[in-house]
Design a protein around this motif. Sequence first.
Motif, PDB file in Angstrom:
ATOM      1  N   SER A 185       2.388 -13.559  -8.537  1.00 58.47           N
ATOM      2  CA  SER A 185       1.802 -14.242  -7.999  1.00 58.47           C
ATOM      3  C   SER A 185       0.710 -14.275  -7.507  1.00 58.47           C
ATOM      4  N   ASN A 186      -0.412 -15.195  -7.800  1.00 56.88           N
ATOM      5  CA  ASN A 186      -1.533 -15.171  -7.603  1.00 56.88           C
ATOM      6  C   ASN A 186      -2.491 -13.281  -7.724  1.00 56.88           C
ATOM      7  N   ASP A 187      -1.789 -12.661  -8.747  1.00 55.34           N
ATOM      8  CA  ASP A 187      -2.363 -10.860  -8.876  1.00 55.34           C
ATOM      9  C   ASP A 187      -2.721 -10.581  -9.572  1.00 55.34           C
ATOM     10  N   PRO A 188      -4.039 -10.332 -10.075  1.00 57.39           N
ATOM     11  CA  PRO A 188      -4.761 -10.364 -11.572  1.00 57.39           C
ATOM     12  C   PRO A 188      -4.932  -9.129 -11.911  1.00 57.39           C
ATOM     13  N   ILE A 189      -3.789  -8.022 -10.996  1.00 55.71           N
ATOM     14  CA  ILE A 189      -3.333  -6.906 -11.860  1.00 55.71           C
ATOM     15  C   ILE A 189      -2.254  -7.197 -12.068  1.00 55.71           C
ATOM     16  N   TYR A 220       2.604   5.245  -7.659  1.00 58.96           N
ATOM     17  CA  TYR A 220       1.704   3.970  -6.717  1.00 58.96           C
ATOM     18  C   TYR A 220       1.970   3.762  -5.239  1.00 58.96           C
ATOM     19  N   GLY A 221       1.408   3.334  -5.028  1.00 62.34           N
ATOM     20  CA  GLY A 221       0.994   3.067  -3.199  1.00 62.34           C
ATOM     21  C   GLY A 221       1.534   1.473  -2.982  1.00 62.34           C
ATOM     22  N   LEU A 222       2.495   1.488  -1.930  1.00 57.98           N
ATOM     23  CA  LEU A 222       2.740   0.194  -2.566  1.00 57.98           C
ATOM     24  C   LEU A 222       2.709   0.297  -0.654  1.00 57.98           C
ATOM     25  N   HIS A 278       0.322   6.119 -17.624  1.00 53.35           N
ATOM     26  CA  HIS A 278       0.758   7.224 -16.380  1.00 53.35           C
ATOM     27  C   HIS A 278      -0.549   7.142 -15.678  1.00 53.35           C
ATOM     28  N   HIS A 279      -1.770   7.529 -16.762  1.00 54.42           N
ATOM     29  CA  HIS A 279      -3.466   7.963 -15.475  1.00 54.42           C
ATOM     30  C   HIS A 279      -3.523   6.942 -14.881  1.00 54.42           C
ATOM     31  N   TRP A 280      -2.875   5.932 -14.600  1.00 57.11           N
ATOM     32  CA  TRP A 280      -3.247   4.790 -13.247  1.00 57.11           C
ATOM     33  C   TRP A 280      -2.400   4.676 -11.923  1.00 57.11           C
ATOM     34  N   LEU A 281      -3.222   4.860 -10.380  1.00 63.95           N
ATOM     35  CA  LEU A 281      -2.518   4.861  -9.542  1.00 63.95           C
ATOM     36  C   LEU A 281      -2.616   3.654  -9.091  1.00 63.95           C
ATOM     37  N   PRO A 282      -2.006   2.512  -8.719  1.00 59.92           N
ATOM     38  CA  PRO A 282      -2.216   1.129  -8.456  1.00 59.92           C
ATOM     39  C   PRO A 282      -1.905   1.687  -6.829  1.00 59.92           C
ATOM     40  N   ILE A 283      -2.393   0.348  -6.066  1.00 64.89           N
ATOM     41  CA  ILE A 283      -2.094   0.398  -4.539  1.00 64.89           C
ATOM     42  C   ILE A 283      -2.511  -1.054  -4.302  1.00 64.89           C
ATOM     43  N   GLY A 343      -1.308  -8.107  -3.839  1.00 66.39           N
ATOM     44  CA  GLY A 343       0.239  -7.820  -2.912  1.00 66.39           C
ATOM     45  C   GLY A 343       0.734  -8.995  -3.463  1.00 66.39           C
ATOM     46  N   MET A 344       1.060 -10.131  -2.623  1.00 71.10           N
ATOM     47  CA  MET A 344       1.677 -11.126  -2.442  1.00 71.10           C
ATOM     48  C   MET A 344       3.338 -10.391  -3.301  1.00 71.10           C
ATOM     49  N   ASP A 345       3.874 -11.446  -3.885  1.00 74.42           N
ATOM     50  CA  ASP A 345       5.070 -10.764  -4.719  1.00 74.42           C
ATOM     51  C   ASP A 345       5.206  -9.784  -5.833  1.00 74.42           C
ATOM     52  N   GLY A 346       4.109  -9.187  -6.173  1.00 81.31           N
ATOM     53  CA  GLY A 346       3.307  -9.318  -7.497  1.00 81.31           C
ATOM     54  C   GLY A 346       2.675  -9.612  -9.103  1.00 81.31           C
TER      55      GLY A 346
END
Length: 83
Positions: free
Chosen positions: A6-10, A57-59, A23-28, A1-4
């Motif tokens: 910083s320190n976010d490997p995604i 996407y799921g936040l 379009h075939h991914w579902l980021p959470i 998470g964080m701010d999306g």
Amino acid sequence: GMDGKSNDPIYDMFVREFKEPLHHWLPIAVEPVGANFENLTALYQEEYRDKRGVSCYGLQQWAISYAPDALEEGCTFCQFDVS
């Protein structure tokens, strides 16, 4: 998470390096801190939905933890009996 970012490997993997359609991914993502969650939400709308075509996407503004007493009962994180 964080701010999306910083320190976010995604973010590094999908926004900076991965140039194929997503379009075939579902980021959470999960982020408990309000200000970071707002930034995360804005980033996902701009980078993932508008620029990369990820319509779903799921936040969640959650915190994930475990119950220390669950160690004796089974799985530390999911609290299921794994014996």
